[in-house]
Design a protein around this motif. Sequence first.
Motif, PDB file in Angstrom:
ATOM      1  N   ASP A 133      -2.018   1.608  -2.251  1.00  8.65           N
ATOM      2  CA  ASP A 133      -0.598   1.257  -2.194  1.00  8.65           C
ATOM      3  C   ASP A 133      -0.023   1.014  -3.586  1.00  8.65           C
ATOM      4  OD1 ASP A 133      -0.365   1.485   0.537  1.00  8.65           O
ATOM      5  OD2 ASP A 133      -0.825  -0.616   0.931  1.00  8.65           O
ATOM      6  N   ALA A 136       0.737   4.358  -5.180  1.00 10.97           N
ATOM      7  CA  ALA A 136       1.651   5.252  -4.450  1.00 10.97           C
ATOM      8  C   ALA A 136       2.855   5.737  -5.253  1.00 10.97           C
ATOM      9  CB  ALA A 136       2.109   4.585  -3.157  1.00 10.97           C
ATOM     10  N   ASP A 217       8.942   0.389   0.273  1.00 18.41           N
ATOM     11  CA  ASP A 217       7.871  -0.589   0.134  1.00 18.41           C
ATOM     12  C   ASP A 217       8.447  -1.986  -0.050  1.00 18.41           C
ATOM     13  OD1 ASP A 217       5.171  -1.401  -0.089  1.00 18.41           O
ATOM     14  OD2 ASP A 217       5.358  -1.465  -2.258  1.00 18.41           O
ATOM     15  N   GLY A 225      -2.486   0.676   2.997  1.00 16.92           N
ATOM     16  CA  GLY A 225      -2.443   2.087   2.642  1.00 16.92           C
ATOM     17  C   GLY A 225      -1.230   2.836   3.148  1.00 16.92           C
ATOM     18  N   ARG A 226      -0.276   2.169   3.775  1.00 15.83           N
ATOM     19  CA  ARG A 226       0.879   2.868   4.343  1.00 15.83           C
ATOM     20  C   ARG A 226       1.850   3.333   3.254  1.00 15.83           C
ATOM     21  NH1 ARG A 226       4.112  -0.019   8.207  1.00 15.83           N
ATOM     22  NH2 ARG A 226       4.475   1.914   9.346  1.00 15.83           N
ATOM     23  N   ALA A 227       1.922   2.630   2.135  1.00 11.10           N
ATOM     24  CA  ALA A 227       2.766   3.097   1.033  1.00 11.10           C
ATOM     25  C   ALA A 227       2.218   4.409   0.486  1.00 11.10           C
ATOM     26  CB  ALA A 227       2.845   2.042  -0.069  1.00 11.10           C
ATOM     27  N   PHE A 228       0.895   4.517   0.411  1.00 12.34           N
ATOM     28  CA  PHE A 228       0.297   5.766  -0.050  1.00 12.34           C
ATOM     29  C   PHE A 228       0.546   6.882   0.961  1.00 12.34           C
ATOM     30  CE2 PHE A 228      -3.079   8.822  -0.819  1.00 12.34           C
ATOM     31  CZ  PHE A 228      -3.056   8.931  -2.198  1.00 12.34           C
ATOM     32  N   GLN A 281       1.379  -6.611   4.095  1.00 16.78           N
ATOM     33  CA  GLN A 281       0.881  -6.406   2.741  1.00 16.78           C
ATOM     34  C   GLN A 281      -0.239  -7.392   2.459  1.00 16.78           C
ATOM     35  OE1 GLN A 281       4.238  -6.715   0.084  1.00 16.78           O
ATOM     36  NE2 GLN A 281       4.596  -4.514   0.113  1.00 16.78           N
TER      37      GLN A 281
END
Length: 400
Positions: A133, A136, A217, A225-228, A281
């Motif tokens: 993240d 990202a 974000d 890992g959702r931002a990535f 987060q």
Amino acid sequence: MTLASLSPQAALPSPSTAVWQLGPFPLRAYALCIIAGIVLACWVTERRLRQRGVAPGAVLDIAVWAVPAGIIGARIYHVITSPEKYFGAGGEPLKAFYIWEGGLGIWGAVAGGAVGAFIAARQLGIPFGVVADALAPGLPLAQAVGRLGNWFNNELFGGRTTLPWGLEIHRMDPDNPGHALRDDAGQPILEPGLYQPTFLYELLWNLGVVALVLILDRRLKLGRGRAFALYVMGYTAGRFWIELMRTDEANQILGVRLNVWTAALVFLGGLIYFVRVRGPQEFLIPLGAAATPTPPPTSDLSQVDLSERETPARAAAPEGYRVVSEEQYAAWQDTGVVPPEPTADGDVRPGGAEPLGDESRVDEGTVDSPSADHDPAADPSATRTDRADATGVRPADRDS
């Protein structure tokens, strides 16, 4: 930009030289752009890691693994998807190792870099999702800068265009890589017409992905890992349509360029991950010798220990990290008190002390008794020792 002499189109010129000699050493524009992109990505990632509680300088430890692994992965992807250049008729297998002649695939770079970053994260005790993240927005920024190298090389452009803008392309000298062919008057030779500046489209698109990741974000507080995954979706969506415009040689499947298929499949993978994975987060509190929060920069100057400033001690690297919520991390920064953590039986105990038993209810009359248990609160040094012992590195902490 200049106006083409026989066309109302605005012509974006291309450099006629992409390699300069510094004594016996060639300076390649493509390599310089890649290095500049890596530096920017490291700077962005370092800032974002520190905002999550990671110790300063961790990005360098990650880069030591991720950058070489990314370069190796990028080259492997290129060789696998273009084997005829090295193993086909007239191919030269040894040139598969000539990275300086170009040929790096972003898909392999991301995959290889992820493997290297994963290894480094495990060694540092940082959850891999936090590293991903943090990276990202830095990764598309590095890709945007790297695309300038394609501009210098006069490569990866699109087809002829009649749009109000277009790219001039030099005819490059195959016997003198990095330099344009020149006519009898010494002028660089241009290909006829103007071409789609796909390098510029991707550069601008990547900058848009940087903004998208930063904004969402901040608003959605993406974690795990959702931002990535958001970066993956944003980049591949742009790469899909830009790839369709390119005219350079590429292997095809069912009449469609291989990288178009790759972009579509990777986009679906990122979308599935983004939709299915949930979680807040993650913020980190260092364990061991470094488990002391950095004083806020607005602290009173009268509280600064000048003797420590004269002989600064090198900060010890954390033994690992404990994952906490944003609220717990903010409280730890303000107070220095480690937030409570659940025990194996589901109870909650202070993160900086041993589990409390019946002796915690000793009345005041027995506090001074030599036989009473020592109270950590009365001895700050004991508190720090107990905190390190009680929250020492465990596999669950390092691999979470």
